[in-house]
Design a protein around this motif. Structure first.
Motif, short mmCIF file in Angstrom:
data_model
loop_
_atom_site.label_atom_id
_atom_site.label_comp_id
_atom_site.label_asym_id
_atom_site.label_seq_id
_atom_site.Cartn_x
_atom_site.Cartn_y
_atom_site.Cartn_z
N TRP A 183 31.25 23.95 -6.04
CA TRP A 183 30.71 22.46 -6.30
C TRP A 183 29.40 22.59 -5.88
CZ3 TRP A 183 34.55 23.80 -2.67
CH2 TRP A 183 33.92 24.03 -1.25
N ARG A 240 25.13 23.34 -2.01
CA ARG A 240 26.37 23.67 -2.73
C ARG A 240 27.42 24.25 -2.04
NH1 ARG A 240 23.52 27.94 -7.31
NH2 ARG A 240 23.66 29.91 -6.11
N GLY A 267 28.48 18.22 -15.12
CA GLY A 267 28.22 19.42 -14.79
C GLY A 267 26.79 19.41 -14.48
N THR A 268 26.08 20.13 -13.20
CA THR A 268 24.57 19.98 -13.11
C THR A 268 24.17 21.63 -13.11
OG1 THR A 268 24.39 18.17 -11.55
CG2 THR A 268 22.91 19.91 -11.19
N GLU A 297 23.89 28.37 -14.23
CA GLU A 297 25.17 28.10 -14.30
C GLU A 297 25.50 26.63 -14.22
OE1 GLU A 297 29.19 29.00 -11.77
OE2 GLU A 297 27.40 30.29 -11.63
N THR A 298 26.25 26.02 -14.90
CA THR A 298 26.58 24.46 -14.84
C THR A 298 27.67 24.47 -14.02
OG1 THR A 298 25.89 24.04 -17.41
CG2 THR A 298 27.37 22.63 -16.20
N VAL A 299 27.23 23.85 -12.95
CA VAL A 299 28.24 23.52 -11.67
C VAL A 299 29.00 22.28 -11.79
CG1 VAL A 299 28.47 23.16 -9.04
CG2 VAL A 299 26.81 24.90 -10.31
N PRO A 300 30.30 22.38 -11.85
CA PRO A 300 31.10 21.09 -11.92
C PRO A 300 30.79 19.78 -10.90
CG PRO A 300 32.66 23.00 -12.06
CD PRO A 300 31.33 23.18 -11.54
N ASP A 301 30.84 18.64 -11.27
CA ASP A 301 30.32 17.68 -10.51
C ASP A 301 30.88 16.17 -10.75
OD1 ASP A 301 28.88 17.04 -12.53
OD2 ASP A 301 26.80 17.44 -11.30
#
Length: 385
Positions: free
Chosen positions: A363, A72, A344-345, A336-340
């Motif tokens: 990201w 990331r 989100g992941t 944490e939900t990461v934008p992708d």
């Protein structure tokens, strides 16, 4: 390919890092720097890092979940260092970099014309972090470095498991995670020195450091810590205990004051066998049986509530499903939900929290060569520059 989303911010925003490492320990080192703002360019060989294809995949896009986590916040570039043009491109990037992270076997960089003598002559301030299995020298230096081997040879596995049972390996990539942290720490120390140099970090010695005073213990007394399952030789009771609802708790009495409160809770506060560390250790079997029976007569919630009320060390044994709904994890934002672009992941948040200059996740690990054209055209120029 689109540019990475999110503005790069953080205390390391001026730091430029080339990550030539593969799989876990080296990339973890670079990931910790990236989480705090460093501009990390992940250089992959043609075909990509094998981590992309390891273990579980995200069913939404087919990308590896290990890859999304470990890489990331990095830009991704494919370079064939045996190709003259790509070799020249890499050297140009390294001329302006602050850090190189690599984890090839010792001698590989030198054979590629990228040894520390070459790189430091071109860029005297460069910190070259070399992550290996056994270090850059010594009889084992040329061996393939794997976490499993380091865990076995560091003393950890000899301690893990039931007394008469099989020595057990950790069920997670423990050594790769810890070595990534220690390598990142050593890299920052080298950078703080202001002197370009080589950082020799390795799996074996990182895990050996985790053994605490056991090397000293053997050297001065000849004693070795025995294998005790979930127990420790100097703290009783300590371990995991099953409750009457089938759930488990983990407890520790590694403080005399805590141990006294636990003895009161167990109804043996006046038992002279259990008033000191030495006494509790001597009567380990009896005390562990009392603790086991006490927990077995109560639910997990009742055990945790009673220990917490007594200000004693206790915790429920949680699996990932329970962690996903745990209120402390939720309030702290530990996941944490990461934008992708896929909704989100979820993944672990930044490992440490700085009140004034926090890190961030912008990201998840990106597609192969996602930033290749941009880096080839503009070098270190990035969206936040």
């Amino acid at each position: 390919m689109s540019r990475p989303p999110g503005e790069r911010t953080g205390p390391l925003v001026d730091l430029r890092v080339i990550d030539m490492s593969t799989v876990l320990a080296g990339p973890n080192c670079a990931r910790y720097l990236a989480d705090f703002g460093a501009d990390v360019i992940k250089v992959e060989r043609p075909g990509g890092d094998s981590l992309r294809n390891m273990a579980w995949r995200d069913p939404r896009d087919g990308e590896g979940l290990w890859w999304k986590l470990v890489n990331r916040n990095k830009r991704t570039v494919v370079l064939d260092v045996k190709d003259n043009a790509d070799h020249a491109t890499l050297l140009r990037l390294l001329d302006e970099a602050d850090v190189l992270v690599e984890n090839s076997r010792p001698g590989t960089l030198e054979r590629l014309g990228l040894g520390p003598d070459v790189l430091l002559a071109r860029n005297p301030k460069l910190v070259i972090t070399r992550v290996s299995g056994f270090g850059q020298d010594g009889p084992y230096a040329s061996r393939a470095g794997f976490a499993t081997i380091a865990e076995a040879m560091s003393g950890l596995v000899a301690l893990s498991g039931e007394p008469e049972g099989q020595p057990l390996l950790p069920p997670v990539a423990l050594t790769d995670e810890v070595t990534g942290l220690s390598a990142a720490f050593a890299t920052m120390v080298a950078l703080h020195s202001g002197v370009g140099q080589v950082v020799d970090a390795n799996l074996l010695e990182t895990m050996f450091h985790m053994m605490g005073p056991l090397a000293s213990l053997f050297a001065v007394t000849g004693e070795q810590q025995p294998r005790l399952g979930a127990g420790l030789p100097y703290t009783v009771p300590r371990g995991t205990y099953q409750c009457n609802d089938g759930k488990w708790v983990a407890a520790s009495t590694s403080s005399d004051s805590v141990a006294a409160r636990v003895m009161e809770l167990l109804g043996v506060g006046d038992d002279v066998r259990f008033t000191t560390f030495a006494g509790r250790t001597e009567h380990r079997t009896d005390l562990e049986a009392i603790m086991t029976a006490w927990c077995a007569a109560r639910t997990q919630a009742e055990v945790v509530e009673a220990f917490t009320a007594a200000d004693a060390a206790i915790g429920p044994v949680l699996d990932m499903a329970e962690i996903a709904s745990d209120p402390h994890y939720a309030q702290r934002g530990t996941i944490e939900t990461v934008p992708d672009g896929l909704g989100g992941t979820p993944m672990q948040s930044v490992i440490a929290r700085l009140s004034a200059t926090p890190g961030s996740i912008r990201w998840a690990g990106r597609a192969l060569n996602a930033d290749g054209a941009e880096v080839a055209a503009s070098g270190w120029d990035s969206p936040s520059d």
